[in-house]
Design a protein around this motif. Structure first.
Motif, PDB file in Angstrom:
ATOM      1  N   HIS A 115     -36.299  27.500  18.845  1.00 13.43           N
ATOM      2  CA  HIS A 115     -36.256  28.543  18.067  1.00 13.43           C
ATOM      3  C   HIS A 115     -36.429  28.195  16.279  1.00 13.43           C
ATOM      4  O   HIS A 115     -35.111  27.360  16.126  1.00 13.43           O
ATOM      5  CB  HIS A 115     -35.726  29.230  18.223  1.00 13.43           C
ATOM      6  CG  HIS A 115     -36.479  30.122  19.197  1.00 13.43           C
ATOM      7  ND1 HIS A 115     -36.688  31.021  19.067  1.00 13.43           N
ATOM      8  CD2 HIS A 115     -35.038  30.188  20.872  1.00 13.43           C
ATOM      9  CE1 HIS A 115     -37.524  31.712  20.744  1.00 13.43           C
ATOM     10  NE2 HIS A 115     -36.048  31.163  21.448  1.00 13.43           N
TER      11      HIS A 115
ATOM     12  N   SER B  32     -40.320  35.444  21.590  1.00 13.69           N
ATOM     13  CA  SER B  32     -39.666  35.251  22.468  1.00 13.69           C
ATOM     14  C   SER B  32     -40.075  36.264  23.507  1.00 13.69           C
ATOM     15  O   SER B  32     -40.531  37.317  23.823  1.00 13.69           O
ATOM     16  CB  SER B  32     -38.568  36.505  22.274  1.00 13.69           C
ATOM     17  OG  SER B  32     -37.068  36.527  23.137  1.00 13.69           O
ATOM     18  N   GLY B  33     -40.179  35.751  24.917  1.00 14.70           N
ATOM     19  CA  GLY B  33     -40.793  36.064  26.573  1.00 14.70           C
ATOM     20  C   GLY B  33     -41.970  35.523  26.580  1.00 14.70           C
ATOM     21  O   GLY B  33     -42.644  36.035  27.410  1.00 14.70           O
TER      22      GLY B  33
ATOM     23  N   GLY C 224     -42.791  32.527  27.653  1.00 12.33           N
ATOM     24  CA  GLY C 224     -41.852  31.944  28.808  1.00 12.33           C
ATOM     25  C   GLY C 224     -42.139  30.693  28.748  1.00 12.33           C
ATOM     26  O   GLY C 224     -42.549  29.615  29.405  1.00 12.33           O
ATOM     27  N   LYS C 225     -41.331  30.342  27.651  1.00 18.96           N
ATOM     28  CA  LYS C 225     -40.549  28.849  27.240  1.00 18.96           C
ATOM     29  C   LYS C 225     -39.544  28.296  28.507  1.00 18.96           C
ATOM     30  O   LYS C 225     -40.500  27.330  29.149  1.00 18.96           O
ATOM     31  CB  LYS C 225     -40.120  28.932  26.130  1.00 18.96           C
ATOM     32  CG  LYS C 225     -40.960  28.860  24.504  1.00 18.96           C
ATOM     33  CD  LYS C 225     -40.222  29.436  23.629  1.00 18.96           C
ATOM     34  CE  LYS C 225     -39.156  30.554  23.959  1.00 18.96           C
ATOM     35  NZ  LYS C 225     -39.692  31.844  23.200  1.00 18.96           N
ATOM     36  N   THR C 226     -38.900  28.940  28.295  1.00 20.09           N
ATOM     37  CA  THR C 226     -37.932  28.711  29.303  1.00 20.09           C
ATOM     38  C   THR C 226     -38.288  28.350  30.540  1.00 20.09           C
ATOM     39  O   THR C 226     -37.952  27.561  31.792  1.00 20.09           O
ATOM     40  CB  THR C 226     -36.458  29.664  30.029  1.00 20.09           C
ATOM     41  OG1 THR C 226     -36.333  29.527  27.946  1.00 20.09           O
ATOM     42  CG2 THR C 226     -35.552  29.399  30.448  1.00 20.09           C
ATOM     43  N   THR C 227     -39.167  29.456  31.180  1.00 23.29           N
ATOM     44  CA  THR C 227     -40.224  29.481  32.098  1.00 23.29           C
ATOM     45  C   THR C 227     -40.781  28.219  32.875  1.00 23.29           C
ATOM     46  O   THR C 227     -40.836  28.023  33.778  1.00 23.29           O
ATOM     47  CB  THR C 227     -41.189  30.383  32.659  1.00 23.29           C
ATOM     48  OG1 THR C 227     -40.239  31.538  31.982  1.00 23.29           O
ATOM     49  CG2 THR C 227     -41.641  30.881  34.060  1.00 23.29           C
TER      50      THR C 227
HETATM   51  N1  LIG Z   1     -37.180  35.160  37.955  1.00 20.76           N
HETATM   52  C1  LIG Z   1     -37.370  36.166  36.858  1.00 20.76           C
HETATM   53  N2  LIG Z   1     -38.517  37.366  37.727  1.00 20.76           N
HETATM   54  C2  LIG Z   1     -38.742  38.287  36.465  1.00 20.76           C
HETATM   55  N3  LIG Z   1     -38.774  38.174  35.790  1.00 20.76           N
HETATM   56  C3  LIG Z   1     -39.095  37.051  35.119  1.00 20.76           C
HETATM   57  C4  LIG Z   1     -38.222  35.703  35.948  1.00 20.76           C
HETATM   58  N4  LIG Z   1     -38.630  34.417  34.757  1.00 20.76           N
HETATM   59  C5  LIG Z   1     -38.411  35.333  34.064  1.00 20.76           C
HETATM   60  N5  LIG Z   1     -38.904  36.749  34.120  1.00 20.76           N
HETATM   61  C6  LIG Z   1     -40.034  36.612  32.629  1.00 20.76           C
HETATM   62  O1  LIG Z   1     -40.711  36.030  32.491  1.00 20.76           O
HETATM   63  C7  LIG Z   1     -40.680  35.959  30.841  1.00 20.76           C
HETATM   64  C8  LIG Z   1     -40.897  34.756  29.533  1.00 20.76           C
HETATM   65  O2  LIG Z   1     -38.996  34.085  30.277  1.00 20.76           O
HETATM   66  P1  LIG Z   1     -38.608  33.519  29.211  1.00 20.76           P
HETATM   67  O3  LIG Z   1     -37.284  33.441  29.720  1.00 20.76           O
HETATM   68  O4  LIG Z   1     -38.983  32.205  30.017  1.00 20.76           O
HETATM   69  O5  LIG Z   1     -38.882  33.775  28.066  1.00 20.76           O
HETATM   70  P2  LIG Z   1     -39.004  33.018  26.959  1.00 20.76           P
HETATM   71  O6  LIG Z   1     -40.189  32.557  26.537  1.00 20.76           O
HETATM   72  O7  LIG Z   1     -38.189  31.494  26.859  1.00 20.76           O
HETATM   73  O8  LIG Z   1     -37.862  33.656  25.992  1.00 20.76           O
HETATM   74  P3  LIG Z   1     -36.577  33.987  24.791  1.00 20.76           P
HETATM   75  O9  LIG Z   1     -37.246  32.966  23.614  1.00 20.76           O
HETATM   76  O10 LIG Z   1     -35.884  34.878  24.734  1.00 20.76           O
HETATM   77  O11 LIG Z   1     -35.306  32.901  25.437  1.00 20.76           O
HETATM   78  C9  LIG Z   1     -39.477  37.273  30.816  1.00 20.76           C
HETATM   79  O12 LIG Z   1     -40.467  38.559  29.599  1.00 20.76           O
HETATM   80  C10 LIG Z   1     -38.447  37.104  31.063  1.00 20.76           C
HETATM   81  O13 LIG Z   1     -38.408  38.279  31.723  1.00 20.76           O
END
Ligand SMILES: Nc1ncnc2c1ncn2[C@@H]1O[C@H](COP(=O)(O)OP(=O)(O)OP(=O)(O)O)[C@@H](O)[C@H]1O
Length: 653
Positions: A585, A423-424, A426-429
């Motif tokens: 996940h 989690s966190g 950066g997958k969604t990013t």
């Molecule tokens: N626009 C933004 N502004 C600030 N922080 C961001 C932004 N976009 C992403 N983040 C940060 O980047 C990191 C990765 O976020 P992301 O949502 O991509 O994680 P993830 O792997 O998809 O997590 P999860 O599995 O919990 O959904 C997180 O710490 C998030 O807070």
């Protein structure tokens, strides 16, 4: 007011009510349904209620007269004629239009309502000839070459003579009607060529017509006033379901029609929990047709069927699908040649069956299969997209924090890729960066589409994105949701049969056939299951026939069998060459093995692995990290990246 005055008033009122009830009860007692003047018709609610009951009851269970004809022509699509008819004419929840009409016609409304013989005559003409816009009814007792009373005009009706008894259920003899010819009441329709009124079925909207002074036409029904009759006005509806000439006859999209004389915008009328309020639907809605959980509220089968004939009088052939029939391809009309729903469905299912057979061949990859695939030009091929990314780095503009660091790899057409990581991580990013949706960040590196440095946004029409949160419309049925998306996302030029094919293919592929008519549901009103809801969510993007489909956690919250169902559907898409990439996940091992490729991200947006999903264990084993027995490999790798588990080296085993 003195006590005496009050008692007198109360007594007068009671007598008045009593007399009214007796008059109506008398009329009711003339069973089965004889037309009588009801001179005592008044504003009294009790009288009105009884009067209305008399009218709609005389229409219910009326089918004994038409059952044979309806079954003969439409047996293929109506299973229970009685039920359908009674559903279409059950006005028990909204009788205002009957009271209005009774008032307007000074109590002789029942003399103006069509008898079984007249209704039968109307339907038989419709069945036999179809609804050509001009006078399509045959000459009859009241409207023929030597007699054409005003009631024969569209939207008008006449009464039977005073003192003449008319049995509404008489299906043999048409009564003679020539008195008190006047405009048809709202909520009824008075066809061109007969002189009586038929209630509009539920789901229709039949207001009084208004003269459009510019065109000289009675809107919304599009009929003209007869020449040389200055006293003739626009009347009521003249058609039941001729949506070719007037789409207004049915409750319009975005409106709901609590009765056939009301049309209310959904935004204003929606009242959660109220039976009268229904959601906006592509075809509009009538609350009175509401029948049970998840049942679609719209045109009844009978109404739909008439709508169908009127749309295309010649092409009525039924739903006699012969799935797997080899001749279906040869005989199936294509594209714009298809007019009726039945033709479209027949075409859609023929295609779907052929595609399934093709996929089977494709799976086995026999020589003949490959040849036949190569020769088959009719299976629509989507353009393919390969997305390559090199040193993709995303930095938060304000905090100078890296969200992704030098991620390199590619997503290939026809393959299903999983993006995994703690989690966190950066997958969604990563998905946002790929699709050019990342905001507030600086991006460096390259994204190449089919080897070219082009902005990915220019491919948006063939890229589907399913976000983490559901975007389904809870107040629509599954099918309506998909049609809504199809109408918005598919090209307006795509012929309707092709759209039917797309929607049916998605319903079939996602296993939504059983719930296609069920409401999706909201927080307040339970609908389909969570797994089905997720599949609808994915279906909304699948109907646009994307070449690249990106999904953010489509299996989250689903049990393993629901996840498997979804992934199977996605794999079928991949067989068509679609490039699929999804964040997932904690997949079960079975689910994990269904992925072709894996991108494993570590915290801070670093790439831990990118390659074939099947080779990930081998890769980590090569680094000295082996998966302990009875532990699910993807879970173990994530635990290591999270720092929860300590890697066991091969030597320790
Ligand atoms: N626009 C933004 N502004 C600030 N922080 C961001 C932004 N976009 C992403 N983040 C940060 O980047 C990191 C990765 O976020 P992301 O949502 O991509 O994680 P993830 O792997 O998809 O997590 P999860 O599995 O919990 O959904 C997180 O710490 C998030 O807070």
């Amino acid at each position: 007011m003195s006590r005496e005055e009050f008692n007198k008033l109360r007594h007068d009122h009671c007598c008045f009510l009593y007399v009214s009830i007796i008059i109506v009860a008398f009329a009711l007692s003339l069973s089965p349904a004889y037309c009588q003047d009801i001179e005592g018709y008044d504003d009294n609610p009790a009288t009105q209620e009884l009067f209305s009951e008399l009218v709609y009851k005389s229409f219910s269970n009326f089918t004994s007269v038409f059952k044979q004809d309806i079954a003969k022509y439409f047996g293929f699509c109506i299973t229970d004629v009685d039920e359908d008819w009674n559903m279409a004419f059950n006005f028990s929840k909204g009788t205002q239009f009957i009271s209005n009409c009774a008032k307007k016609t000074n109590g002789d409304m029942l003399r103006r309502i069509c008898t079984a013989a007249e209704i039968k005559f109307y339907f038989n003409n419709l069945f036999e000839k179809g609804a050509k816009k001009s006078n399509y009814l045959k000459p009859n007792k009241n409207c023929n070459l030597s007699s054409w009373v005003s009631g024969c005009e569209p939207g008008w009706a006449c009464g039977v003579g005073k003192g003449e008894k008319v049995d509404l259920r008489n299906s043999k003899d048409m009564p003679f009607r020539s008195t008190n010819c006047a405009a048809c009441c709202e909520g009824f329709f008075c066809p061109h060529g007969i002189t009586c009124m038929i209630p509009c079925p539920l789901g229709a909207h039949c207001p009084l017509a208004k003269l459009n002074k510019t065109t000289g036409i009675c809107d919304p029904y599009h009929y003209q006033l007869p020449p040389g009759k200055p006293n003739h006005t626009c009347g009521g509806a003249d058609i039941w379901a001729d949506i070719l000439s007037s789409s207004e006859i049915f409750c319009s999209a975005g409106l709901y029609c609590p009765s056939t004389i009301q049309e209310i915008p959904c935004s204003r009328g929606l009242n959660p929990g109220s039976d009268a309020a229904l959601p906006p639907m592509p075809g509009g809605s009538s609350s009175q047709q509401s029948s049970g959980k998840g049942k679609k509220n719209g045109k009844s089968n009978l109404t739909q069927m008439l709508d169908d004939i009127e749309n295309n009088p010649e092409g009525h052939e039924g739903f006699n699908l012969e799935i797997g029939d080899k001749n279906i391809k040869k005989n199936a009309p294509r594209g714009k040649q298809l007019h009726t729903q039945s033709q479209m469905f027949r075409y859609a299912y023929g295609q779907i069956e052929r595609e399934k057979a093709m996929q089977e061949q494709n799976k086995n990859l026999t020589f003949s299969g490959v040849i036949s695939m190569a020769n088959d030009t009719e299976i629509r091929k989507r353009p393919t997209i390969e997305v390559a990314f090199k040193d993709l780095t995303l930095t938060l503009t304000t905090k100078h924090k890296h969200l992704l660091r030098c991620v390199t790899g590619k997503l290939s057409p026809g393959r299903v890729s999983a993006v995994m990581g703690p989690s966190g991580a950066g997958k969604t990013t990563f998905l946002s960066a790929l699709t050019g949706k990342a905001t507030g960040c600086t991006m460096t590196g390259m994204v190449l589409v089919n080897g070219k440095m082009e902005p990915i946004q220019s491919y948006r029409k063939i890229i589907g994105f399913v976000p983490q949160d559901d975007i389904v419309h809870g107040n629509l049925t599954v099918e309506e949701n998909l049609w809504f998306s199809a109408r918005c996302r598919l090209s307006a030029e795509l012929p309707k049969p092709e759209k039917v094919l797309v929607v049916e293919r998605v319903i079939e592929s996602l296993g939504l056939q059983a719930v296609r008519d069920s409401m999706v549901g909201t927080v307040e009103k339970r609908g389909i299951s969570g797994g089905q809801r997720k599949r609808v969510n994915v279906g909304l993007e699948m109907v646009m026939e994307p070449s690249l489909l990106i999904l953010d956690e489509p299996t989250s919250g689903l049990d393993s069998s629901s996840s498997l169902l979804l992934l199977r559907a996605l794999r079928r898409e991949a067989l068509e060459g679609v490039n699929i990439c999804m964040v997932v996940h904690q997949p079960s091992y079975t689910l994990f093995r269904m992925f072709d490729d894996l991108i494993l991200l570590a915290k801070g947006g670093l790439t831990a692995y990118h390659g074939s999903a099947k080779k990930v264990e081998e890769y980590f084993a090569g680094l000295g990290i082996t998966v302990p027995e009875r532990v699910n490999p993807p879970d173990y790798f994530i635990d290591i990246l999270e720092g929860i588990a300590k890697p066991k080296s091969a030597g320790e085993l």
